[in-house]
Write an enzyme that holds these catalytic residues in place. Structure first.
Site, mmCIF file in Angstrom:
data_model
loop_
_atom_site.group_PDB
_atom_site.id
_atom_site.type_symbol
_atom_site.label_atom_id
_atom_site.label_comp_id
_atom_site.label_asym_id
_atom_site.label_seq_id
_atom_site.Cartn_x
_atom_site.Cartn_y
_atom_site.Cartn_z
ATOM 1 C CG ASN A 143 -0.090 -0.429 2.453
ATOM 2 O OD1 ASN A 143 0.395 -1.374 2.462
ATOM 3 N ND2 ASN A 143 -0.317 0.407 3.700
ATOM 4 C CD GLN A 199 -3.631 -0.242 -1.466
ATOM 5 O OE1 GLN A 199 -3.854 0.281 -2.725
ATOM 6 N NE2 GLN A 199 -4.150 0.136 -0.221
ATOM 7 C CB SER A 205 -10.735 -3.737 1.554
ATOM 8 O OG SER A 205 -11.535 -2.712 2.050
ATOM 9 C CG HIS A 227 -12.393 1.189 1.675
ATOM 10 N ND1 HIS A 227 -11.127 2.147 1.888
ATOM 11 C CD2 HIS A 227 -12.292 0.304 2.642
ATOM 12 C CE1 HIS A 227 -10.512 1.903 2.908
ATOM 13 N NE2 HIS A 227 -10.886 0.587 3.314
ATOM 14 C CB THR A 268 -28.415 -9.088 9.234
ATOM 15 O OG1 THR A 268 -29.257 -9.861 10.282
ATOM 16 C CG2 THR A 268 -29.480 -8.904 8.083
ATOM 17 C CB CYS A 309 0.149 8.815 13.003
ATOM 18 S SG CYS A 309 0.200 9.569 14.517
#
Ligand code: PLP
Length: 389
Positions: free
Chosen positions: A155, A183, A203, A205, A241, A329
């Site tokens: 990434n 990625q 993933s 998003h 669900t 961070c």
């Protein structure tokens, strides 16, 4: 150029593809529980299964859509694999976990958790370009190895691994093979069979779909211990669900990613190279990190000696340009990127690194705007700096 921010942080997350957004809005009222047996439930379930087929096709598992399990995202998929290994390792003879030094924190911290539970864990190193050292991998993998987990593409620096070569080593030792392909999926062709993986994480998003939805590909016969126990959804692999709208969005995002991949890759590669060459030409001593060729088409990680990453980021932000530093961070303190350190970049240089990650909406005008804004920012920071350029 228009005044919308120049978003170059697509490896952090992506906006919704407009077609994904439209289909999600159109289906927002399909609220029925996809496990319900009435007509609306069956309709929702049909959409869930169509999405599963689209996701399977995207990773070369089109013949086995039932091998796709929907999760809440990349972090959950990775955690599910490591939790499975915890259960297997406690009961069986094999306990060894072999992964790399450059994994995403959700793999690194899962591996560290197993280490704290007494599992022997090896973090294999990478070369200057971020490619896994295959000799080191070979030496680390043996008859006690339970799992090999190697990310398909990084990434931060975009380096792509040779998954087929990793698979040969893992399989010769009889270990399970997992890859975090979060990625890679949507950016390069992904194929669970030619890669020879048992588990593959993705993933939504990161590929122009909604957040909070992801998937795990599970090869037939590979064990899986649910992380979330409850109902019988996902063949008992993951209770809860169905996330209708997320899953519908994922299906559309997967279809589009597959259809648009060649054009996307050609386009972002050209723009990324324009940015890379412009930086090399305009900014003395800029150092490109990651592999020069075997790299994600949209990713460019650059170190600017004598300038500090967070300062560069803030000045770019003021100019309306959104990027990330090479640093993560961690617990309030700015640690230099573990990925750059693993590639042999020193801590000082690692602190002066910026990740530009481009996407399907990036334009040439935006790249040229960055190439106009960035050089004076670096020059100003270098003039203020006590660090040697
Ligand atoms: C973003 C990312 C993850 C985490 O995915 P989420 O869906 O945000 O949990 C895992 N691995 C890699 C390589 C990533 O880039």
């Amino acid at each position: 150029m228009d005044r919308r921010p120049v978003y170059l942080d697509y490896n952090a997350t992506t906006p919704l593809h407009p077609v994904v957004k439209d289909t999600m809005i159109a289906d927002l009222d399909l609220y029925a529980n996809a496990s319900s047996m009435h007509e609306a439930g069956r309709r929702a379930r049909a959409r869930v299964e169509a999405s599963r087929a689209a996701v399977a096709l995207l990773v070369g598992a089109g013949a086995d859509p039932e091998q796709i399990i929907f999760t809440s995202g990349g972090s959950e998929s990775n955690n599910t694999v490591f939790a499975t290994m915890f259960h297997l390792g406690r009961k069986g003879p094999r306990k060894g976990i072999v992964t790399t030094a450059i994994e995403h924190p959700c793999v690194l911290n899962s591996a560290r958790w197993l280490q704290s539970e007494g599992f022997p864990v090896t973090f294999v190193g990478v070369d200057d370009h971020g490619r896994i050292n295959l000799d080191e991998l070979q030496a680390a993998v043996g008859s006690d190895t339970l799992l090999v987990s190697v990310m398909a593409a990084n990434n931060e620096i975009g380096t792509i691994q040779d998954m087929a070569a990793v698979s040969r080593i893992a399989k010769a030792a009889g270990a399970w093979l997992h890859t975090d392909a979060t990625q890679a999926v949507g950016k390069i062709p992904v194929d669970v069979d030619s890669w020879g993986v048992d588990y593959l994480t993705m993933s939504c998003h990161k590929l122009y779909g909604p957040k909070g939805i992801g998937a795990l590909y599970l090869r037939k016969g590979a064990p899986l211990e649910p992380l979330i126990r409850g109902g019988h959804q996902e063949h008992g692999h993951r209770a809860g669900t169905y996330n209708n709208i997320g899953i519908f969005g994922f299906g559309t995002a997967a279809e589009l990613a597959l259809a648009e991949l060649p054009a996307y890759a050609a386009r972002v590669t050209a723009l990324r190279n324009r940015l890379r060459d412009g930086i090399a030409q305009k900014i003395p001593k800029a150092r490109i990190n990651g592999h020069p060729v075997t790299v994600l088409p949209n990713t460019l990680n650059v170190s600017f000696p004598g300038a500090e990453g967070e300062s560069i980021l803030l000045y770019l932000d003021l100019a309306g340009i959104h990027v990330s530093t090479g640093s993560a961070c961690a617990s309030g303190s700015l640690e230099p990127s573990h990925v750059l350190l693993a590639t042999g970049v020193g801590p000082e240089l690692a602190h002066g690194s910026i990740r530009f990650s481009l996407g399907r909406d990036t334009t040439e005008a935006e790249i040229d705007y960055v190439l106009q804004q960035l050089p004076p920012i670096i020059a100003r920071l270098r003039a203020m700096s006590t660090i040697e350029a």
